[in-house]
Design an enzyme around this catalytic site. Structure first.
Site, PDB file in Angstrom:
ATOM      1  CG  ASN A 183      82.104  22.604  80.286  1.00 19.11           C
ATOM      2  OD1 ASN A 183      82.485  23.653  79.823  1.00 19.11           O
ATOM      3  ND2 ASN A 183      82.663  22.051  81.343  1.00 19.11           N
ATOM      4  CB  SER A 184      77.705  22.369  84.290  1.00 19.93           C
ATOM      5  OG  SER A 184      77.595  21.212  85.089  1.00 19.93           O
ATOM      6  CG  HIS A 380      74.661  -6.595  62.466  1.00 24.09           C
ATOM      7  ND1 HIS A 380      73.475  -6.092  62.002  1.00 24.09           N
ATOM      8  CD2 HIS A 380      75.008  -5.796  63.514  1.00 24.09           C
ATOM      9  CE1 HIS A 380      73.130  -5.031  62.734  1.00 24.09           C
ATOM     10  NE2 HIS A 380      74.047  -4.838  63.647  1.00 24.09           N
ATOM     11  CG  HIS A 381      74.014 -11.740  66.516  1.00 23.06           C
ATOM     12  ND1 HIS A 381      74.661 -12.572  67.420  1.00 23.06           N
ATOM     13  CD2 HIS A 381      73.898 -12.452  65.366  1.00 23.06           C
ATOM     14  CE1 HIS A 381      74.915 -13.737  66.823  1.00 23.06           C
ATOM     15  NE2 HIS A 381      74.473 -13.691  65.583  1.00 23.06           N
ATOM     16  CD  GLU A 382      69.926  -3.682  66.645  1.00 26.32           C
ATOM     17  OE1 GLU A 382      70.881  -2.952  66.406  1.00 26.32           O
ATOM     18  OE2 GLU A 382      69.411  -3.779  67.793  1.00 26.32           O
ATOM     19  CD  GLU A 461      72.840   0.336  69.694  1.00 26.51           C
ATOM     20  OE1 GLU A 461      72.891  -0.883  69.535  1.00 26.51           O
ATOM     21  OE2 GLU A 461      73.163   1.143  68.806  1.00 26.51           O
ATOM     22  CD  GLU A 479      76.927   3.129  68.805  1.00 23.01           C
ATOM     23  OE1 GLU A 479      76.765   3.733  67.750  1.00 23.01           O
ATOM     24  OE2 GLU A 479      76.020   2.484  69.355  1.00 23.01           O
ATOM     25  CD  GLU A 485      74.874   5.003  65.146  1.00 17.91           C
ATOM     26  OE1 GLU A 485      75.394   4.009  64.625  1.00 17.91           O
ATOM     27  OE2 GLU A 485      74.094   4.936  66.112  1.00 17.91           O
TER      28      GLU A 485
HETATM   29  C1  NOJ Z   1      72.745   1.214  65.940  1.00 14.90           C
HETATM   30  C2  NOJ Z   1      74.187   0.958  65.740  1.00 14.90           C
HETATM   31  O1  NOJ Z   1      74.974   1.879  66.444  1.00 14.90           O
HETATM   32  C3  NOJ Z   1      74.461   1.015  64.266  1.00 14.90           C
HETATM   33  O2  NOJ Z   1      75.850   0.888  64.036  1.00 14.90           O
HETATM   34  C4  NOJ Z   1      73.680  -0.022  63.564  1.00 14.90           C
HETATM   35  O3  NOJ Z   1      73.859   0.148  62.182  1.00 14.90           O
HETATM   36  C5  NOJ Z   1      72.197   0.086  63.872  1.00 14.90           C
HETATM   37  N1  NOJ Z   1      71.987   0.187  65.269  1.00 14.90           N
HETATM   38  C6  NOJ Z   1      71.418  -1.111  63.365  1.00 14.90           C
HETATM   39  O4  NOJ Z   1      71.834  -2.259  64.050  1.00 14.90           O
END
Ligand code: NOJ
Length: 689
Positions: A183-184, A380-382, A461, A479, A485
């Protein structure tokens, strides 16, 4: 009368013909309710725009144009080739959202410029004036002397009319968009992400952002001098900001303007500036809540990788599925199901396999078990930002999920902000920003591929939200901010005395990050301390505040993020999480102050129920909430989940009661919020109980 009309037409034509061909001109457009005015000026061939709200300057005359690579810039020497004005008014229906029917009402000015030269290259500026703000964009029409070209700089300026108070996160940082909000004064910022929210000395609220970011680079705002910002676009590895070709358009540059902070929250200008829905049959796109093998990893109770603590086992997944089936959660997310997590997965995502499960996890059996129980696996696809590798497998990966009955996939791009690479024809690895044009293109590919497989997305991300969910309603949530988290393992960024997200984090988000669109914040942690696993961290809220987040933060996919065993200890709080919808007919903000508090009321899309969520920062609050939003003459039962008198996020976060009172549209409820506290209420018509 006839003569009068003829005179008007003649005057209009005179006006037109006097501007056409000119190097100096002045044109303007005002919003339908006479509130916001955009003025376009051509000054000796150079284009400028300015904005005022009922006579009050918001943006002083600001430059428009482009610097191009190897060819002449498109920034001046223009004449007006043509211009036109029009009005638009329609009400469209969202497939899902925080409001069912949205009015898109604006006046438009379109200015067609041509260079005063033999080649006469053309540039069109489209300005839309809404009562809740403005949008403008550039169009590069098809033309003989502009084919493929590279933008080295978009010269768009925002010369703010004052040194406003502002809320921001810095751009060009390794952790992308995952920072606490600063905040500025405007005059103290360097380069920031959008949405960039400001409060003027006259108590007007402004937010600069962009809409419909497609095949272009993300816009950040760089302060060049005083209170002047310019559109600093995330560059490619070689310094080019945007690779494009005529015909094409830029995203809309937007400024939302409101008299109250809540007016920013209920402005749908960003969505209105996106293209209508392109998916014809949408019955498979289901707003829903989900549970999952997830928080356990962040607590370090489980691991993503193999070993004694591996979370994604067939047995554990079935336990979560049983819990979801019992409590009515339609999806179960399982992270760590596929090979690639062992070792430093975030440093080398090329090891991920998106089509085979890890030993100990029978993917087909788990998916079948879920379907038998009336639940679906959430995929889930990381990728750990190894996008090239992901693209080589994603077609098979989405096909596999579709065959297994999966309807939603969470994607992830963990990695340094500038370390996404692609390999060129010479075998060189070119490193790109997470939210430059390269990644904007990638995410678009994924959305369209997912739609072909009837799969909705929850992107972590990724790139900031610019309202593309209107066009692609399977792009449900993301997100792209500092979520729950961080309460498990995050630090304070040196901004406060605790770890994780400070109590004001979620009182900032509705007025900043969330103006872009839905946020998979993952609320619903009911065991706020987890000393057994992470003694230095905790959730810095009261329990009632954690529930209120389901109403305050909008997401069509909301997680019940805690462990099933924790919910089994707190079935009273769980009831609200089970009841609260994720698709709304309407939304109102009753109280709001950026970073201090917000009270949101939403009407369920699928029932006659209303829900209220109210949250505060570290200060206790007492609000009067007039219930005039309820149907007149109808009695409702209000189920109130609130802080007790002695609750306090720090010393007594579980000070929590549930009570029921009978109310109607004449009732004025007093909401008492503890320090760092909140309140969540469900209103059900008495006759439906
Ligand atoms: C970051 C994500 O925000 C989180 O939700 C996830 O568990 C981890 N990456 C691993 O994919």
């Amino acid at each position: 009368m006839k003569t009068c009309i003829l005179i008007l037409i003649a005057l209009f034509l005179m006006n037109c013909s006097s501007a056409v061909g000119d190097r100096d001109a002045n044109l303007n457009v005002t919003s339908p309710g006479d509130i916001n005015t955009i003025e376009f000026e051509l000054v000796d061939g150079v284009p400028f725009y300015s904005i005022s709200r009922m006579g009050t300057p918001i943006i002083e005359p600001s430059r428009l144009g482009f610097e191009l690579r190897e060819i002449a810039d498109l920034d001046g020497n223009f004449v007006i080739k043509d211009y036109s004005s029009s009005s638009f008014d329609e009400t469209w229906t969202q497939v899902w959202g925080e409001k069912k029917h949205i009015r898109n009402h604006y006046n438009e000015l379109k200015v067609h410029l041509a260079e005063d030269s033999d080649t006469a290259r053309e540039l069109i500026l489209v300005f839309r004036a809404f009562d809740d703000g403005i949008g403008f964009r550039y169009e590069f029409p098809e033309q003989p002397y502009l084919g493929q070209f590279n933008i080295m700089d978009e010269l768009t300026e925002f010369r703010l009319a004052g040194d406003h108070e502002s809320w921001w996160i810095g751009a060009y940082q390794w952790n992308r968009f995952e920072y606490l909000t600063r905040n500025s004064a405007v005059s103290e910022i360097d380069t920031v992400h959008t949405p960039y929210t400001m409060r003027t000395a006259d108590d007007l609220y402004l937010s600069i952002h962009e809409a419909a970011l497609v095949d272009y680079s993300t816009m950040t705002l760089e302060r060049t001098e005083g209170t002047t910002l310019y559109a600093n676009l995330m560059p490619w590895h070689d310094g080019v900001r945007v690779r494009t070709q005529a015909p094409s358009v830029t995203p809309w540059r937007t400024i939302q303007i409101a008299d109250e902070p809540g007016g920013l929250v209920t402005s749908y200008l960003i969505l209105n500036l996106n293209e209508p829905n392109k998916i014809e049959e949408t019955s498979w796109i289901e707003p829903a809540k989900y549970v999952g093998i997830w928080w356990g990893m962040h607590l370090d109770k489980y691991t993503w990788g193999s070993g004694d603590k591996h979370g994604a086992t067939t047995e554990n997944a079935k336990r979560y599925i049983d819990f979801a089936a019992e409590h009515g959660f339609p999806h179960v997310l399982v992270e760590g199901w596929n090979p690639g997590w062992d070792g430093e997965w975030y440093a080398d995502g090329v090891v991920f396999d998106f089509t085979r499960p890890m030993p100990g996890f029978d993917l087909e059996e788990v998916a079948r078990y879920a379907l038998d129980k009336g639940v679906r696996l959430m995929g889930h696809h990381e990728t750990s930002a190894s996008v090239e590798h992901y693209e080589s497998q994603m077609h098979e990966a989405f096909e596999l999920y579709e065959n297994l009955g999966v309807r939603a996939v969470k994607t992830g791009y963990v990695g340094h902000g500038q370390e996404v690479f692609w390999t060129d024809e010479y075998g060189n690895k070119n490193f790109e920003w997470h939210h430059g044009q390269h990644m904007v293109r990638h995410h678009q590919k994924v959305v369209e591929l997912a739609a072909q497989h009837k799969i909705s997305l929850n992107v972590h991300e990724g790139v900031k939200d610019t309202g593309l969910r209107r066009t692609w309603p399977n792009l449900m949530t993301r997100e792209v901010a500092r979520g729950q988290e961080y309460n498990a393992w995050g630090d304070s960024e040196g901004l406060w005395h605790g770890n994780g997200n400070p109590p004001d984090h979620v009182t900032l988000l509705p007025f900043t990050r969330n103006l872009g669109g839905p946020f998979d914040y993952t609320p619903g942690i009911v065991e706020l301390h987890f000393d057994e696993y992470r003694p230095d961290n905790r959730v810095n809220h009261t329990l009632a505040k954690e529930l209120a987040l389901y109403v305050v933060i909008y997401s069509p996919l909301h997680m019940a993020a805690d462990l099933p065993e924790h919910y089994q200890q707190r079935t009273d709080a769980l009831q609200f999480i089970k009841d609260v919808p994720v698709d709304w007919y309407d939304t109102q903000v009753l109280h709001g102050s950026v970073g201090e508090y917000i009270t949101v009321v939403r009407k369920d899309s699928n029932s006659d129920d209303f829900y209220l969520g109210s949250i505060t920062n570290e200060e206790p609050r007492s609000f009067i909430a007039p219930l005039s939003f309820l149907d007149d003459g109808r009695e409702y039962i209000a189920q109130i989940y609130r802080d007790t008198e002695d609750a306090d996020w720090d010393s007594n976060p579980y000070g929590f009661v549930i009570e029921e009172v009978s109310v109607d549209s004449e009732t004025e409820l007093t909401l008492e919020l503890a320090p760092g506290g909140g309140q969540a209420i469900r209103f059900t018509p008495a006759e439906n109980r």
